[in-house]
Write a protein that holds these residues in place. Sequence first.
Motif, PDB file in Angstrom:
ATOM      1  N   ILE A  22       0.841  -1.205   0.000  1.00 33.34           N
ATOM      2  CA  ILE A  22       0.000   0.000   0.000  1.00 33.34           C
ATOM      3  C   ILE A  22       0.874   1.252   0.000  1.00 33.34           C
ATOM      4  O   ILE A  22       0.608   2.226  -0.722  1.00 33.34           O
ATOM      5  N   MET A  23       1.951   1.227   0.787  1.00 29.95           N
ATOM      6  CA  MET A  23       2.846   2.382   0.847  1.00 29.95           C
ATOM      7  C   MET A  23       3.602   2.579  -0.468  1.00 29.95           C
ATOM      8  O   MET A  23       3.845   3.716  -0.879  1.00 29.95           O
ATOM      9  N   VAL A  24       3.985   1.497  -1.133  1.00 28.67           N
ATOM     10  CA  VAL A  24       4.646   1.616  -2.446  1.00 28.67           C
ATOM     11  C   VAL A  24       3.677   2.241  -3.441  1.00 28.67           C
ATOM     12  O   VAL A  24       4.038   3.174  -4.180  1.00 28.67           O
ATOM     13  N   PHE A  31       4.511  10.352  -6.528  1.00 27.06           N
ATOM     14  CA  PHE A  31       5.546  10.633  -7.521  1.00 27.06           C
ATOM     15  C   PHE A  31       4.929  11.172  -8.815  1.00 27.06           C
ATOM     16  O   PHE A  31       5.463  12.099  -9.425  1.00 27.06           O
ATOM     17  N   PHE A  32       3.814  10.591  -9.252  1.00 27.33           N
ATOM     18  CA  PHE A  32       3.244  10.963 -10.548  1.00 27.33           C
ATOM     19  C   PHE A  32       2.266  12.133 -10.514  1.00 27.33           C
ATOM     20  O   PHE A  32       1.959  12.705 -11.562  1.00 27.33           O
ATOM     21  N   GLY A  48       7.955  11.059  -3.394  1.00 28.00           N
ATOM     22  CA  GLY A  48       7.485   9.829  -4.035  1.00 28.00           C
ATOM     23  C   GLY A  48       8.624   8.862  -4.306  1.00 28.00           C
ATOM     24  O   GLY A  48       8.516   7.659  -4.027  1.00 28.00           O
ATOM     25  N   ALA A  49       9.745   9.365  -4.851  1.00 28.28           N
ATOM     26  CA  ALA A  49      10.896   8.498  -5.153  1.00 28.28           C
ATOM     27  C   ALA A  49      11.477   7.901  -3.868  1.00 28.28           C
ATOM     28  O   ALA A  49      11.795   6.704  -3.819  1.00 28.28           O
ATOM     29  N   ALA A  50      11.597   8.717  -2.838  1.00 26.86           N
ATOM     30  CA  ALA A  50      12.120   8.214  -1.561  1.00 26.86           C
ATOM     31  C   ALA A  50      11.207   7.122  -1.000  1.00 26.86           C
ATOM     32  O   ALA A  50      11.675   6.093  -0.506  1.00 26.86           O
ATOM     33  N   PHE A  55      10.032   1.873   0.747  1.00 30.67           N
ATOM     34  CA  PHE A  55       8.990   0.860   0.928  1.00 30.67           C
ATOM     35  C   PHE A  55       9.152  -0.303  -0.051  1.00 30.67           C
ATOM     36  O   PHE A  55       8.744  -1.426   0.244  1.00 30.67           O
ATOM     37  N   GLY A  56       9.755  -0.052  -1.198  1.00 33.31           N
ATOM     38  CA  GLY A  56      10.057  -1.145  -2.130  1.00 33.31           C
ATOM     39  C   GLY A  56      11.071  -2.101  -1.525  1.00 33.31           C
ATOM     40  O   GLY A  56      10.901  -3.326  -1.581  1.00 33.31           O
TER      41      GLY A  56
END
Length: 171
Positions: A22-24, A31-32, A48-50, A55-56
């Motif tokens: 969910i966090m990813v 990010f978008f 978003g990238a961080a 989380f990834g």
Amino acid sequence: MDKIVIKQNQLKQFSLLLLSIIMVVSSVFVFFINMPIFGITFVSKIIGAAGIIFFGAASIYIIKCFIKPKAVLVIDRNGITDNSSAVSIGFIPWHDIKSVYIKDVLNESFICIDVENIEEKLKGLSSFKKNMIKRNLKTGAPPVSITLGSTSYKPEKVLEIIKNYKEVYNQ
């Protein structure tokens, strides 16, 4: 007495996996979108990238733990082996354990262990673990703090088991 191996609870790991996914997804959304944050549009890209990276990576680690649950704590005739956190000391023989007790910190209970000759124990650890444990010691924290949050065991029950084993095998 037999060896006791306390492993991660797969239901808890699955719940963590769902939360991390969910966090990813949320981080990808942030990010978008081109919504200004603090009046600046590229801040959403950075945040978003961080989030995607953090989380990834957490998701990958949790998937690994879900597929093959690790032993958080092993208790046997020789001592205990702590693998409950990134800064765990590992194996501690019974004769090196001075005391064992429970300490509550922010709604979580830890099994704390005071160890003889902590400097000797730190010699075999990575520099990251050494530095983190030394920082904890400076704040008054015990050298070993075992968290059972990823298991289905209650700290009070595990503390009782550890004390019983220590009494029997610390001769």
